[in-house]
Scaffold this motif. Sequence first.
Motif, mmCIF file in Angstrom:
data_model
loop_
_atom_site.group_PDB
_atom_site.id
_atom_site.type_symbol
_atom_site.label_atom_id
_atom_site.label_comp_id
_atom_site.label_asym_id
_atom_site.label_seq_id
_atom_site.Cartn_x
_atom_site.Cartn_y
_atom_site.Cartn_z
ATOM 1 N N TRP A 1 0.740 -1.022 -0.077
ATOM 2 C CA TRP A 1 0.105 -0.002 -0.135
ATOM 3 C C TRP A 1 0.895 1.226 -0.028
ATOM 4 O O TRP A 1 0.562 2.211 -0.761
ATOM 5 N N ILE A 2 1.792 1.028 0.687
ATOM 6 C CA ILE A 2 2.882 2.307 0.779
ATOM 7 C C ILE A 2 3.466 2.403 -0.747
ATOM 8 O O ILE A 2 3.585 3.685 -1.173
ATOM 9 N N TYR A 3 3.682 1.443 -1.407
ATOM 10 C CA TYR A 3 4.281 1.574 -2.772
ATOM 11 C C TYR A 3 3.332 2.093 -3.570
ATOM 12 O O TYR A 3 3.738 3.149 -4.285
ATOM 13 N N ILE A 4 2.159 1.780 -3.655
ATOM 14 C CA ILE A 4 1.178 2.182 -4.499
ATOM 15 C C ILE A 4 0.907 3.567 -4.234
ATOM 16 O O ILE A 4 0.879 4.623 -4.999
ATOM 17 N N LYS A 5 0.743 4.020 -3.074
ATOM 18 C CA LYS A 5 0.482 5.530 -2.753
ATOM 19 C C LYS A 5 1.539 6.389 -3.229
ATOM 20 O O LYS A 5 1.292 7.442 -3.922
ATOM 21 N N LYS A 6 3.018 5.902 -3.066
ATOM 22 C CA LYS A 6 3.853 6.681 -3.304
ATOM 23 C C LYS A 6 4.164 6.927 -5.020
ATOM 24 O O LYS A 6 4.332 7.880 -5.528
ATOM 25 N N VAL A 7 3.977 5.730 -5.716
ATOM 26 C CA VAL A 7 4.108 5.608 -6.867
ATOM 27 C C VAL A 7 3.204 6.373 -7.720
ATOM 28 O O VAL A 7 3.454 7.220 -8.696
#
Length: 834
Positions: free
Chosen positions: A524-530
């Motif tokens: 989820w962190i990856y998706i939001k930052k991307v």
Amino acid sequence: MSVRVLAALAGQPNSGKSTIFNLLTGARQFVANYPGVTVDKKVGYFSQDAAKVELVDLPGTYSLTSYSMEERVARDFILNEGPSVVLNVVDASNLRRSLYLTMQLLEMEIPLVVDLNMIDVARKKGCEIDSPALAELLGAPVVVTDGKRGVGREELRGQLAHPGGGGSPDTSFRPDYGPLEPAIGRLKRLISLDAGLNDRYPPRWLAIKLLEGDENALALAKEQCTGWEALSRLLENERNDFEREYAISPAQHIAFRRHEAADRIAGQVTRVKHAGMRSFTDRVDAVLCHRFAGPIIMCGVFYSLFELAVNQGGRLAAMVTPYLGQAQAFLESLLPAPGYMHEPMITSLGSWFMISVSALLVYIPQFFILFALIAILEDVGYMPRMAFMLDRIFKRFGLHGNSTLPLILGGIYVGGCAVPGVMACRAVPDERARLATILTVPLMNCLAKTAFYIMLVGAFFPNHQAGAMFFISTITLIMALPIARVLTMTVLKRRETAPFIMEMPTYHLPTVRIVLTRALERIWIYIKKVLTIVAAVAVVVWALLQFPGVEAGQQVVFQQRADAALAKFEKAIAGLPLGQAVNNEADLMALFAFRGDYRAEKAGAAGDRQASKAVDAKFKALNPVFFEAVKQRRSKAYKAFNRLRKARAAIWRERQQARINNSLLGRAGRFLEPISQYAGFDWRVNVAMLSSFAARESATATFKVLYGIGNDGRYLGAAMRDSAGGEPITALNATALMLFMALFPPCLATIIMVRVATRRYGWMLFAFAYPSLLGILVAILVYSGGGALGLSGWEAMWVFYGLALLFALFMGALPVSQTKQPINPTLIKGAYNQ
């Protein structure tokens, strides 16, 4: 009326702090970062009775000195944010070590609740802890928990919701520093009288920090103390007098006394059964950390990680790709539809943006497997052991033992991917080594680079394919290690570093819930930052490839060819049902859209004959005339439309290439030609390499045409001759080109991951710039140097290999500089008896 409570969660690494955080907050949490640093800030919420508790998970740290960024972040939060209570998670199976941090938290004079976690592990080791006695000695409430099984959750919540029950400064334990106490008292009195310090920091705590020589504490005192000259004179005199009388620095004496107090308290409350028996962890370590068997087992673990995360995850990604394609097609359908030879700018930008996002989201299956496996290795306790075994080699090049996994995932041999490799760098605790790893992982051999190498090796080294692949597969690591050392000696020289301190935690089985929670949390962190960073980077790259656009004269030629193809199509379908159905451009674009929808649904039904027949029946019923043009291969309508479709695609492709050639990137290619010619690259090679920045896979297809490499993999040679009399590419060119590709800046997806991992656009730009310069210098050395010496491509390959290997050995042999740091209390063992 609800009461808001700010609570901090503090604990040493491997104490189960993250498990307790998840236990208390559940899904109500988010991740940000502390201002000005790259340390994650996890915040969670829960409600208990009439209180709404905001729980901040501080970085795991062994102490609260200014020794590392994590230690400063944790300490500054407690000092500056003023939490109502601190929850100190203590590893019950290693109480002596854990109490060292507890001592320092108590000295900060803030209400404290001690969480005696991992009690199940302690009992398995034969340890029984008297928690009421511990609470009495510390002067703070102690809650016994087993975070993995949820034991103690409600009691912890109650203690945090009512912070008045926590340990207070008047009743809490404080270490006795023996002969240093008079000096502490004199400094404390002076600090208490200073208006700039007394109301901001606990006087006794600040006095101890100043005697320790804590750099941050000294800076704070100097900045805010109204009587700094008197305080600094007293401090210097007290430190000098103590060292002269006791032949030991105050910092070492303080550390010894804390360890002594922790030993005494732990000994008073702990009863050990079966003392002297060899533990299960010791027996397992005898195998996993064995001098010879350990590295072999570790290689097997690395192979398994690589196989599962990259290869098997890649298969899952291939299964996800059609669904991403469908989602992208749906979103593109909401944009203005392109015409026969016109595409609205907003459609072009929107499509580019969605392609960029899809290029990153397709890695989610690989990331999920990777993060789940990392969570398992972390929870089991094997990750520190891997780092321990490899740190001896890596530290010679400025890297860390934990740099191993990112390099493996990036493709330390062949076939990796730099995107998960960069993401895995978060496990490297040392800031200098972490940045060095992030900047060298993209030099590894990703899948797209591997395909490019195979193409050139097959075309130019048909008789030495195995040797050439071995060269390019190993030369990347041989170059990356000394590059990392150079980076740590130059641009990263001032970055913080620390000695390799690795605790070997007890082995235990992870729970499914914890593994899934950590994997999903990181995804989820990856998706939001991307999604946030792609918006900025993708637009910039799109603009560089689009503007100023196709020249007017070329545009006229493309339009004339398109008109001729359309006229030929209209003539061919005259008198056919398709000719009656297609009367204008809108009808023609409806036919193209019909074909796109049909092919998308057929792809979704691949492998299922019944589903495929159902798709045919559906589209035939929807529009029989269009269906004939896209399905019935022998019909005149199909042949006419197929010719038009191919002609339009070729014109669009050539126009796009012309736009790229005339774009800012294209002009950059021409601008670089005076330099790149010494590497054997003309402007077309430069443009192809720059445009492949979005995706390395495009470089293979582009160079097949550019180099005249046929479908059989053979080099045709003459295809490279242009109107200016250009010479065919040689094996020496190919060697230089492979080395340039090995060092060429990472693709867009990796560049974005560098920004995500470092949280700095400056490092993202540096990750693009330094490999560009290095790549062209290496290519020039090989092409021009090899040509001057009369070397063939094969000979130049191995001459360079030998030189690179010698350089790596030389850099590894250089002495490792030790950055002067404050004394790390965790390094001090034993007890000091005055």
